[in-house]
Enzyme design. Structure first.
Site, PDB file in Angstrom:
ATOM      1  N   LYS A 288       1.262  -1.381   0.234  1.00 47.71           N
ATOM      2  CA  LYS A 288      -0.215   0.374  -0.600  1.00 47.71           C
ATOM      3  C   LYS A 288       0.935   1.268   0.467  1.00 47.71           C
ATOM      4  O   LYS A 288       1.676   1.376   0.482  1.00 47.71           O
ATOM      5  CB  LYS A 288      -0.772  -0.030   1.456  1.00 47.71           C
ATOM      6  CG  LYS A 288      -2.058   1.008   1.284  1.00 47.71           C
ATOM      7  CD  LYS A 288      -2.857   1.419   2.453  1.00 47.71           C
ATOM      8  CE  LYS A 288      -3.937   1.579   2.569  1.00 47.71           C
ATOM      9  NZ  LYS A 288      -5.049   2.126   3.073  1.00 47.71           N
ATOM     10  N   GLU A 377     -18.483  -6.011  11.487  1.00 53.10           N
ATOM     11  CA  GLU A 377     -19.584  -5.197  12.387  1.00 53.10           C
ATOM     12  C   GLU A 377     -20.404  -6.641  12.944  1.00 53.10           C
ATOM     13  O   GLU A 377     -20.235  -6.087  14.471  1.00 53.10           O
ATOM     14  CB  GLU A 377     -20.319  -3.849  11.747  1.00 53.10           C
ATOM     15  CG  GLU A 377     -19.093  -2.830  11.300  1.00 53.10           C
ATOM     16  CD  GLU A 377     -18.670  -2.873   9.349  1.00 53.10           C
ATOM     17  OE1 GLU A 377     -18.197  -2.411   9.429  1.00 53.10           O
ATOM     18  OE2 GLU A 377     -18.821  -4.575   9.382  1.00 53.10           O
ATOM     19  N   ARG A 405     -24.411  -2.160   9.171  1.00 48.50           N
ATOM     20  CA  ARG A 405     -24.381  -3.447   8.462  1.00 48.50           C
ATOM     21  C   ARG A 405     -24.457  -4.558   9.714  1.00 48.50           C
ATOM     22  O   ARG A 405     -24.424  -5.936   9.603  1.00 48.50           O
ATOM     23  CB  ARG A 405     -22.810  -3.275   8.064  1.00 48.50           C
ATOM     24  CG  ARG A 405     -22.627  -2.389   6.692  1.00 48.50           C
ATOM     25  CD  ARG A 405     -21.051  -2.079   6.247  1.00 48.50           C
ATOM     26  NE  ARG A 405     -19.794  -3.612   6.512  1.00 48.50           N
ATOM     27  CZ  ARG A 405     -19.883  -3.667   5.834  1.00 48.50           C
ATOM     28  NH1 ARG A 405     -20.147  -3.201   4.629  1.00 48.50           N
ATOM     29  NH2 ARG A 405     -18.941  -4.869   5.196  1.00 48.50           N
TER      30      ARG A 405
END
Length: 640
Positions: A288, A377, A405
């Protein structure tokens, strides 16, 4: 300042233009694409490191695949800047995340190349599988369907559910696992260790490569079939490493890991995989922030750094002559430590947002009592519920839009059992440039309709601290929702002495005449500013900070309804079913006929822009509230 793309990139308006170039040209295209992303984001802002990490993959996919006929689903959309630039949006890219400009995420209404809207994580495999199954049904056997998913997104249960289903379908699906060890914060959990095991198992990778090379040279006939070859391969892989078994046990053919920054290798691999039918997974290793040294070294900081000097790496920061209020998230992060130092039952849980929620402070100070559970979640909520059954006081910190969610868990696992889990919902209201996938519009409404749920919002930092203090007291036996906005509060001197608030009580900020403003949460500050603006015009409204949408302060509402014929409610949540609706329900129950104006987020999707622009657009900033006061006051005069 005009930003010019490199000579090759300047002539790529569609993937068809990319395909006109030679495979050897792709190295230069990658260099130019990476530099263009750096140039634009440094000046205009946006997500940064994620797209740098998939430059080679973006180029290879559009070079090999027949997009948009072949369908790419990016998960999450932070990775998709290179994809957007290569698909006709290069010159618009400087408008990214700006009002009326490009969305920061793939968006179906923006381009035919954006096959699925993605702002949250872990949806790509389900979506791509759905597309693949539809194509299989329609007889489009040549159509490719590719889900590009980060390893952090793989931790969500939805990704595993989709892989479990994909393995039994004959649909043409390719999952590309972009393994860089980080989402926004470093990845956590067993999957991270598992992927590391695959990547570092030199014996497994060498034998696997040798086997495939050998099989490519063996004759395929009556005595040695491809089926026998596959069995030999699987047997050898099983002897060398058990690591491959997770994906292959789900009946996904596993390939990799390969270097995700070797564009030539990626092109060759994707070309080979196009000819292999059925569900399969390609594991690539990337970095990244690749190509920008500072982003490679501190990937969390450079996930979305804001404006910066691309030469020095200095991030542009606002300077102020006077002390500024802290971010609400930081008030939460410091306050939970203060509370935990006095209450050993307090725990903290967040699903992969320790920096964004500032639970990172507690994770550093009390690592045995604060937990990042990964992008999941649902698990975060039920984990918190499990802790609560054992007497723990759990602060479950989730962004408002992400809590959507886990709604079933809020009802089934927390509210029905009356477990006193404390939900700190960060990013309530309009979050700005991330747009409708991230706006926290609905939590007031969706929490308010759940039995046993307390729904609150602080007007300032002191009230946030008081609500957190109140929620963790043993006297509170119910689930407790505290929602607050993204960004700064209003109190530079915010470390106030915490005190208990009687649940379901508001506070009168100001007496007035004829008109009363009932505010819920941070927009009360906009209302206070509006009241100051109209004072010189002879308009003198009362102001009440309600603090609780459930249970609502009925004693205060009786007082207000009896004293003020005109009411204005203000909230930064949806007007459908929100705080204003709670006031109307109270009035209907008790027969009040006051004239009510509800200000909040309309029953429509609010697009991206700065929070200031968006609050002005929907009319709940100070100026918008002042204009509403003028209209209501004028109406009052006309009636009189």
């Amino acid at each position: 300042m005009e930003i010019k793309p490199g000579p090759l990139l300047a002539n790529i308006n569609t993937p068809a233009d990319l395909k006109k170039l030679s495979k050897d040209d792709m190295l230069q295209v990658c260099d130019e694409l990476r530099q263009y992303i750096i140039d634009v984001v440094s000046i205009h802002g946006g997500h940064f490191a994620a797209s740098l990490g998939v430059v080679e993959l973006s180029v290879a996919l559009h070079y090999v695949m027949n997009t948009p006929y072949d369908q790419l689903v990016w998960d999450v959309g932070h990775q998709a800047y290179g994809h957007k630039i290569l698909t006709g949006r290069r010159d618009q890219f400087p408008t990214n995340r700006k009002l009326n400009g490009l969305s920061g995420f793939p968006k179906r209404s923006e381009s035919e190349y954006d096959t699925f809207g993605v702002g949250h994580s872990s949806t790509s495999i389900s979506a791509a599988l759905g597309m693949a199954m539809a194509s299989h049904y329609k007889g489009e056997t040549d159509r490719q369907h590719i889900a590009i998913i980060g390893d952090g997104s793989m931790t969500a249960g939805m990704a595993f559910e989709a892989m479990n289903h994909a393995g039994i379908e004959k649909s043409n699906l390719l999952i590309i696992l972009n393994d860089n060890g980080i989402s926004i914060d470093p990845n956590v959990g067993a999957l991270k260790e598992y992927l590391t095991d695959i990547t570092t198992s030199h014996t497994y990778n060498k034998v696997k490569d040798d086997v495939w090379n050998l099989l490519g040279k063996l004759p395929v006939g009556k005595t040695f079939t491809r089926g026998m070859a596959t069995k030999l391969t699987e047997g050898l892989k099983g002897m060398v490493s058990s690591s491959s078994n997770l994906f292959e046990a789900l009946k996904l053919r596993y390939f990799g890991p390969i270097d995700g920054h070797n564009v030539t290798k990626l092109i060759e691999t994707l070309q080979d995989l196009k000819d292999i039918p059925g569900p399969k997974i390609l594991h690539i290793k990337t970095v990244k922030g690749k190509g920008y040294e500072l982003a490679e070294k501190d990937q969390t900081k450079w996930h979305a750094p804001g404006l910066f000097d691309k030469i020095t790496g200095e991030i542009v920061k606002k300077t102020f002559d006077v002390p500024q209020p802290p971010k609400y998230q930081d008030v939460f992060g410091h306050t939970i430590i203060e509370l935990a130092e006095k209450n050993d039952k307090i725990m903290g849980v967040t699903p992969a947002m320790p920096s964004g929620s500032s639970l990172k402070f507690m994770m550093d100070a009390m690592p045995h009592r604060a937990f990042d559970v990964g992008i999941c979640e649902q698990h975060a909520v039920t984990l918190s519920a499990g802790m609560a059954t054992q007497g723990m006081r759990v602060f479950c910190n989730i962004y408002s839009s992400f809590m959507q969610r886990a709604y079933d868990m809020v009802i089934h696992d927390v509210a029905i059992q009356k477990l006193p889990v404390i939900f700190c919902l960060d990013r309530g209201g309009l979050v700005g440039e991330d747009g409708p996938t991230h706006h926290g519009c609905y939590d007031i409404a969706y929490m308010r309709c759940v039995p046993n749920m307390i729904v609150s919002a602080p007007m300032n930092e002191a009230e946030l601290r008081d609500l957190m203090y109140t929620a963790q007291l043993e006297s509170n036996k119910l689930p407790f929702s505290i929602r607050y906005p993204r960004g700064e509060g209003v109190m530079p001197e915010w470390r106030t002495t915490m005190k208990a608030i009687e649940i379901g009580t508001g506070r009168k900020l100001k007496d007035g005449e004829a008109i009363a403003i009932l505010s819920f949460g941070h927009p009360g500050n906009f209302a206070a500013a509006a009241i100051r603006d109209v004072k010189k015009e002879g308009i003198n409204p009362g102001h009440f900070d309600m603090r609780f949408a459930k249970p609502i302060d009925e004693a205060m509402l009786h007082e207000v309804c009896q004293q003020y014929p005109k009411l204005i409610t203000v909230e930064d949540g949806t007007v459908v079913g929100g705080f204003g609706s709670a006031v109307l329900e109270f009035m209907a129950t008790h027969g009040y006929k006051n004239d009510v104006t509800i200000l909040g987020i309309p029953d429509a999707l609010v697009e991206h822009g700065t929070p200031k622009q968006l609050y002005d657009q929907i009319g709940i900033d100070a100026n918008g509230i002042a204009n509403t006061l003028r209209k209501v006051a004028q109406k009052q005069v006309m009636i009189a």
